[in-house]
Design a protein around this motif. Structure first.
Motif, PDB file in Angstrom:
ATOM      1  N   ASP A   3      28.013  24.742  24.463  1.00  0.00           N
ATOM      2  CA  ASP A   3      28.947  25.041  23.376  1.00  0.00           C
ATOM      3  C   ASP A   3      29.792  23.824  23.044  1.00  0.00           C
ATOM      4  OD1 ASP A   3      28.431  27.530  22.502  1.00  0.00           O
ATOM      5  OD2 ASP A   3      29.848  28.548  23.822  1.00  0.00           O
TER       6      ASP A   3
ATOM      7  N   HIS B 297      27.795  21.440  21.142  1.00  0.00           N
ATOM      8  CA  HIS B 297      27.612  22.012  19.810  1.00  0.00           C
ATOM      9  C   HIS B 297      28.812  21.722  18.919  1.00  0.00           C
ATOM     10  CE1 HIS B 297      27.794  25.734  17.111  1.00  0.00           C
ATOM     11  NE2 HIS B 297      26.829  25.007  16.647  1.00  0.00           N
TER      12      HIS B 297
ATOM     13  N   TRP C 189      27.815  19.718  15.902  1.00  0.00           N
ATOM     14  CA  TRP C 189      27.479  20.731  14.896  1.00  0.00           C
ATOM     15  C   TRP C 189      25.994  20.730  14.577  1.00  0.00           C
ATOM     16  CZ3 TRP C 189      30.352  24.700  14.524  1.00  0.00           C
ATOM     17  CH2 TRP C 189      31.732  24.569  14.677  1.00  0.00           C
ATOM     18  N   ILE C 190      25.193  20.200  15.489  1.00  0.00           N
ATOM     19  CA  ILE C 190      23.744  20.328  15.332  1.00  0.00           C
ATOM     20  C   ILE C 190      23.312  21.415  16.304  1.00  0.00           C
ATOM     21  CG2 ILE C 190      21.523  19.159  15.523  1.00  0.00           C
ATOM     22  CD1 ILE C 190      23.046  16.542  14.999  1.00  0.00           C
ATOM     23  N   SER C 191      23.120  22.624  15.787  1.00  0.00           N
ATOM     24  CA  SER C 191      22.971  23.772  16.668  1.00  0.00           C
ATOM     25  C   SER C 191      21.577  23.866  17.259  1.00  0.00           C
ATOM     26  CB  SER C 191      23.265  25.065  15.911  1.00  0.00           C
ATOM     27  OG  SER C 191      24.316  24.882  15.010  1.00  0.00           O
ATOM     28  N   PHE C 192      20.588  23.685  16.404  1.00  0.00           N
ATOM     29  CA  PHE C 192      19.204  23.917  16.813  1.00  0.00           C
ATOM     30  C   PHE C 192      18.876  23.110  18.072  1.00  0.00           C
ATOM     31  CE2 PHE C 192      14.613  23.481  16.613  1.00  0.00           C
ATOM     32  CZ  PHE C 192      14.212  24.731  16.183  1.00  0.00           C
TER      33      PHE C 192
ATOM     34  N   TYR D  59      21.060  23.786  21.415  1.00  0.00           N
ATOM     35  CA  TYR D  59      20.744  24.970  22.211  1.00  0.00           C
ATOM     36  C   TYR D  59      19.333  24.901  22.792  1.00  0.00           C
ATOM     37  CZ  TYR D  59      25.168  26.921  20.721  1.00  0.00           C
ATOM     38  OH  TYR D  59      26.495  27.126  20.530  1.00  0.00           O
ATOM     39  N   ILE D  60      18.433  24.230  22.096  1.00  0.00           N
ATOM     40  CA  ILE D  60      17.086  24.050  22.661  1.00  0.00           C
ATOM     41  C   ILE D  60      17.173  23.241  23.965  1.00  0.00           C
ATOM     42  CG2 ILE D  60      14.894  22.831  22.366  1.00  0.00           C
ATOM     43  CD1 ILE D  60      14.660  25.183  20.729  1.00  0.00           C
TER      44      ILE D  60
ATOM     45  N   ALA E  87      19.706  23.003  25.953  1.00  0.00           N
ATOM     46  CA  ALA E  87      20.298  23.860  26.982  1.00  0.00           C
ATOM     47  C   ALA E  87      19.234  24.786  27.556  1.00  0.00           C
ATOM     48  CB  ALA E  87      21.453  24.659  26.402  1.00  0.00           C
ATOM     49  N   ALA E  88      18.401  25.340  26.661  1.00  0.00           N
ATOM     50  CA  ALA E  88      17.347  26.254  27.116  1.00  0.00           C
ATOM     51  C   ALA E  88      16.409  25.541  28.092  1.00  0.00           C
ATOM     52  CB  ALA E  88      16.569  26.796  25.921  1.00  0.00           C
TER      53      ALA E  88
ATOM     54  N   SER F 276      14.684  32.551  29.347  1.00  0.00           N
ATOM     55  CA  SER F 276      15.894  31.941  28.784  1.00  0.00           C
ATOM     56  C   SER F 276      17.000  32.985  28.734  1.00  0.00           C
ATOM     57  CB  SER F 276      15.626  31.446  27.367  1.00  0.00           C
ATOM     58  OG  SER F 276      14.581  30.528  27.373  1.00  0.00           O
ATOM     59  N   PRO F 277      18.261  32.541  28.825  1.00  0.00           N
ATOM     60  CA  PRO F 277      19.357  33.502  28.751  1.00  0.00           C
ATOM     61  C   PRO F 277      19.495  34.078  27.340  1.00  0.00           C
ATOM     62  CG  PRO F 277      20.101  31.375  29.599  1.00  0.00           C
ATOM     63  CD  PRO F 277      18.726  31.178  29.067  1.00  0.00           C
TER      64      PRO F 277
ATOM     65  N   LEU G   4      22.011  32.435  24.988  1.00  0.00           N
ATOM     66  CA  LEU G   4      21.505  31.234  24.325  1.00  0.00           C
ATOM     67  C   LEU G   4      20.679  31.625  23.102  1.00  0.00           C
ATOM     68  CD1 LEU G   4      21.885  28.332  25.312  1.00  0.00           C
ATOM     69  CD2 LEU G   4      19.570  28.405  26.168  1.00  0.00           C
TER      70      LEU G   4
ATOM     71  N   PHE H  75      21.316  30.681  19.304  1.00  0.00           N
ATOM     72  CA  PHE H  75      20.213  30.023  18.626  1.00  0.00           C
ATOM     73  C   PHE H  75      19.861  30.753  17.325  1.00  0.00           C
ATOM     74  CE2 PHE H  75      15.740  29.083  17.934  1.00  0.00           C
ATOM     75  CZ  PHE H  75      15.773  27.701  17.972  1.00  0.00           C
TER      76      PHE H  75
ATOM     77  N   PHE I  67      23.186  30.186  14.947  1.00  0.00           N
ATOM     78  CA  PHE I  67      23.513  28.813  14.552  1.00  0.00           C
ATOM     79  C   PHE I  67      22.278  27.946  14.354  1.00  0.00           C
ATOM     80  CE2 PHE I  67      27.372  30.056  16.958  1.00  0.00           C
ATOM     81  CZ  PHE I  67      28.274  29.946  15.918  1.00  0.00           C
ATOM     82  N   GLY I  68      21.328  28.077  15.281  1.00  0.00           N
ATOM     83  CA  GLY I  68      20.186  27.171  15.285  1.00  0.00           C
ATOM     84  C   GLY I  68      19.222  27.414  14.130  1.00  0.00           C
TER      85      GLY I  68
ATOM     86  N   GLU J 246      19.545  25.999  10.562  1.00  0.00           N
ATOM     87  CA  GLU J 246      19.250  24.590  10.321  1.00  0.00           C
ATOM     88  C   GLU J 246      17.791  24.367   9.952  1.00  0.00           C
ATOM     89  OE1 GLU J 246      20.699  22.529  13.740  1.00  0.00           O
ATOM     90  OE2 GLU J 246      22.769  22.909  13.156  1.00  0.00           O
TER      91      GLU J 246
ATOM     92  N   LYS K 130      34.436  29.009  15.303  1.00  0.00           N
ATOM     93  CA  LYS K 130      33.082  28.558  15.579  1.00  0.00           C
ATOM     94  C   LYS K 130      32.103  28.946  14.467  1.00  0.00           C
ATOM     95  CE  LYS K 130      30.027  28.881  19.512  1.00  0.00           C
ATOM     96  NZ  LYS K 130      29.837  29.560  20.780  1.00  0.00           N
TER      97      LYS K 130
ATOM     98  N   LYS L 185      37.121  27.305  21.080  1.00  0.00           N
ATOM     99  CA  LYS L 185      35.919  26.543  20.738  1.00  0.00           C
ATOM    100  C   LYS L 185      35.810  26.368  19.223  1.00  0.00           C
ATOM    101  CE  LYS L 185      33.220  28.064  24.684  1.00  0.00           C
ATOM    102  NZ  LYS L 185      32.264  29.045  25.197  1.00  0.00           N
TER     103      LYS L 185
END
Lengths: 216, 236, 264
Positions: free
Chosen positions: A174, A177, A181-184, A187-188, A190-191, B65-66, B69, B73, B76-77, B80, C94, C159
């Motif tokens: 987080d 992030h 601010w690049i989320s994709f 989080y990838i 982190a995964a 995966s959690p 997350l 994803f 937010f993910g 994009e 956020k 956050k």
């Protein structure tokens, strides 16, 4: 394509979180296993009151969300004992996972033939001795796969610490992030760290499941 | 701790509103993930050269995966890469992705627990592959899958509370809104929310247990298979 | 062959389902935001639900109220002639930028500081409120200003807000704990999880007003000019909103609104 500069730039943060995740997982794993076995034995012990306490614990904890347990220890108990996010998260995880492990262990113990317990008792062993030397060793073999699954869940569920400032992988994901601010990609990555832990565990569980299936 | 203040009519109805959102999201996700999970599980069971392998990789990645997350994803993910979802669809999407992977494993082990000999016997007696699956394998497997499926649904209902992180106005979110105003409400509100979850989920698990008992008496030979599915699905 | 057909059908079904539940909800981009609002007959605006005095949902009444909300209503009245033609959407620090970029909301009026970084993502109106970052502590705390934040002091923040980075700049030695939203951060402070909560003074005054055991200390150590955020590149709407803000200030209505909520 993934933006690997995020990973290299913030690797320290990810890694710091990763180490904490491992720490939580190991502590949670040991404690929840011990607590789980205790509760399981309580549930089948020849004493009504213990059965009842064990059953209440398992049924209640299994049916409420983990986040509620963690929040309870973090926010709810603060007047009595002020736990850090790490401590509250680890305790919550331990209790939650223990309920599932207890259920798995109980099922395992009960799958061991009742006659064995009786035979052991009649040959002069006490209940606890019979449990320890005859029933539990057999039961453990059966319950390894389900318990392994619980450990995978434990590692995944440790991400809940991110919500109580537990400083583990999710929290730092987080944080990254918020910086990028690049989320994709954030989080990838982190995964990927989680998968490094869970995939080998999952592989091990699958294998022991197959081995168990063959042994029948 | 201020139970009387915390359980005012306004607070309770606010909490109830959140509960309805929880239910709505959970029910939609259960339906979607049951359908998708069954398909993925069958696909993986069928061992078709390439696609089964691909499904296996996807399912294993998601399962390991959690969920938290996956929620971040999805919300937010994915935007994009062009998939822009509002809060509720994003929550449903995340839950569906995660639970489909879990359910596909239940379905696969359910199917695997049926002896392969039955397929061969059915095929050699002239049934097509689809007929064999539909009439012989699925009905047996489904029976064995019901208990682990129900416990997966219970998990899903609990997991809905994680969507609080993207401000889905579900029960925990509204609970936060209530105890934000007054710190003495924290414990009373937690107790109430826990009880609501407990009652709903416990009823579900009683249904699961009743089903399980009935099935166990119906088919003594299925015991070994049952245990194996349960092992694969004990979820948290 | 049949086997393949069977799974072909299944695969198509999965694809269809995935596409179905992933239906995109982005609005038309050719038309400006203003046109979109008028077509829809409703102004959809992102506000906070957990920030007392600015955007706060009262669980008892179910009403969302605050200074930001009043500004939003006045803007709705200006555009559509009726302050009731408004839809308030909850956002958090956020989620707000992704939601705006997504087209879920027409504007953000939610204690949002104008920063250079954010200008890369969104367009801002002129400043409508001057806030500054400050500290909220329990009455009687040893912390009197940002200078008292030392090594080992735990500071709570949210956050996605600027306050975490700012306090790290002002007092690099402190330990920073960040939460999902203000409700959790304030509950964490009240639960003794940290020594101070930092964010804009405007928000902190709201918290102090909610719970008299807490006070804002030490003045401000940053400048946080609030702006209304809009989709990037929509100059027509930005100009319109700036004109609206100017009219609001000139007519004296702005001061009335401000006095209603902010009593320093």
């Amino acid at each position: 394509m993934l933006n690997f500069s995020i990973l290299t730039k913030y690797f320290d943060l990810y890694f710091q979180g990763f180490l904490t995740t491992i720490e939580v997982s190991i502590i949670g794993l040991i404690c929840s296993f011990i607590l789980g076995v205790i509760v399981a034995v309580m549930r089948i012990a020849p004493l009504r009151i213990l059965n009842w306490i064990g059953t209440c614990f398992v049924e209640f904890i299994r049916n409420i969300p983990l986040i509620l347990i963690v929040f309870f220890f973090y926010y709810g108990l603060s007047n009595y004992i002020n736990l850090s996010g790490f401590a509250a998260g680890t305790i919550g995880l331990t209790i939650y996972t223990a309920a599932f492990i207890a259920e798995a262990v109980r099922a395992g113990i009960q799958s061991v033939d009742k006659g064995q317990m009786e035979a052991a008792r009649s040959s002069g062993l006490t209940y606890i001795q019979a449990m320890k030397h005859i029933v539990l060793p057999q039961a453990i073999k059966i319950v390894i796969p389900p318990i392994g699954n619980q450990f995978i869940n434990l590692v995944k569920n440790s991400s809940i610490l991110g919500l109580v400032a537990g400083m583990e992988l999710m929290y730092f994901a987080d944080y990254v992030h918020e910086k990028t601010w690049i989320s994709f990609d954030t989080y990838i990555f982190a995964a990927l760290f989680y998968l490094v832990l869970t995939i080998p565990l999952s592989f091990f569980v699958n294998r022991s499941e197959k081995r168990l299936a063959r042994s029948y | 701790m201020d139970f009387i203040g915390a359980y005012s009519v306004g607070n309770l109805s606010y909490l109830l509103k959140g509960f309805l959102i929880t239910l709505e999201v959970a029910v939609i996700s259960i339906i979607l993930s049951f359908v998708i999970g069954s398909l993925l599980g069958t696909l993986r069971y069928a061992k078709i050269p390439v696609s089964s392998k691909i499904v296996a990789v996807i399912v294993e990645t998601i399962r390991n995966s959690p969920l938290l997350l996956i929620i971040f994803f999805s919300y937010f993910g994915l935007r994009e890469v062009g998939l822009k979802l509002e809060i509720m669809p994003a929550a449903i999407m995340a839950l569906t992705i995660f639970e489909s992977a879990m359910i596909s494993e239940i379905v696969r082990s359910g199917l695997n627990s049926i002896e392969k000999g039955q397929i061969e016997a059915a095929r050699s007696s002239g049934l097509t592959y689809i007929q064999t699956m539909w009439h012989i394998i699925l009905p047996q497997a489904l029976k064995r899958m019901i208990p682990p499926l129900v416990s997966q649904f219970i998990s899903l209902l609990k997991d809905t509370s994680l969507a609080v992180v993207i401000a889905l106005p579900e029960m925990l979110h509204n609970a936060q809104g209530i105890y934000n105003g007054n710190v003495t409400y924290v414990i009373p509100i937690f107790i109430l929310v826990a009880l609501i979850y407990f009652i709903v989920n416990y009823c579900l698990s009683l249904v699961a247990r009743a089903l399980e008992k009935r099935l166990d008496t119906n088919q003594k030979d299925g015991k070994n298979g049952n245990r194996r599915i349960r092992a694969a699905s004990l979820s948290g | 062959m049949k086997k393949w057909l069977f799974f072909g059908v299944i695969f198509t079904l999965i694809a269809a389902l995935m596409a179905g539940c992933g239906k995109s909800s982005s609005g038309s981009e050719s038309d400006g935001t203003l046109g979109k609002i008028k077509d829809r007959g409703k102004f959809v605006v992102g506000v906070k639900y957990d920030t007392y005095l600015f955007g706060y949902k009262d669980p008892q009444s179910g009403k969302v109220e605050g200074f930001d909300v009043d500004i939003a209503k006045a803007l709705a009245k200006k555009i559509l002639g009726d302050e009731k033609k408004i839809e308030l959407v909850e956002i958090t620090s956020k989620t707000r930028i992704p939601m705006l970029k997504n087209g879920d909301i027409d504007a953000i009026i939610a204690t949002m500081t104008i920063t250079e970084e954010r200008k890369q993502e969104v367009d801002f109106s002129d400043v409508y409120f001057d806030a500054g970052q400050s500290l909220l502590v329990k009455k009687g705390s040893a912390i009197k200003s940002v200078d008292d934040l030392k090594k080992g002091t735990k500071v709570l923040a949210v956050k996605g807000a600027t306050s975490g980075a700012n306090v790290k700049k002002a007092a690099p030695e402190t330990e920073l704990l960040e939460f999902e939203n203000y409700a959790e951060a304030f509950t964490a402070l009240k639960s003794g999880k940290g020594d101070a909560l930092t964010t804009d003074n405007s928000i902190l005054y709201g918290m102090a007003a909610q719970d008299s055991d807490y006070e804002v200390v030490g003045g401000t150590f940053t400048e946080e000019p609030y702006g209304i955020a809009m989709t990037k590149g929509d100059k027509e709407f930005v100009d319109y909103v700036n004109k609206f803000l100017k009219e609001l200030k000139d007519s004296g209505e702005y001061d009335k609104m401000k006095a209603k909520w902010i009593k320093e």
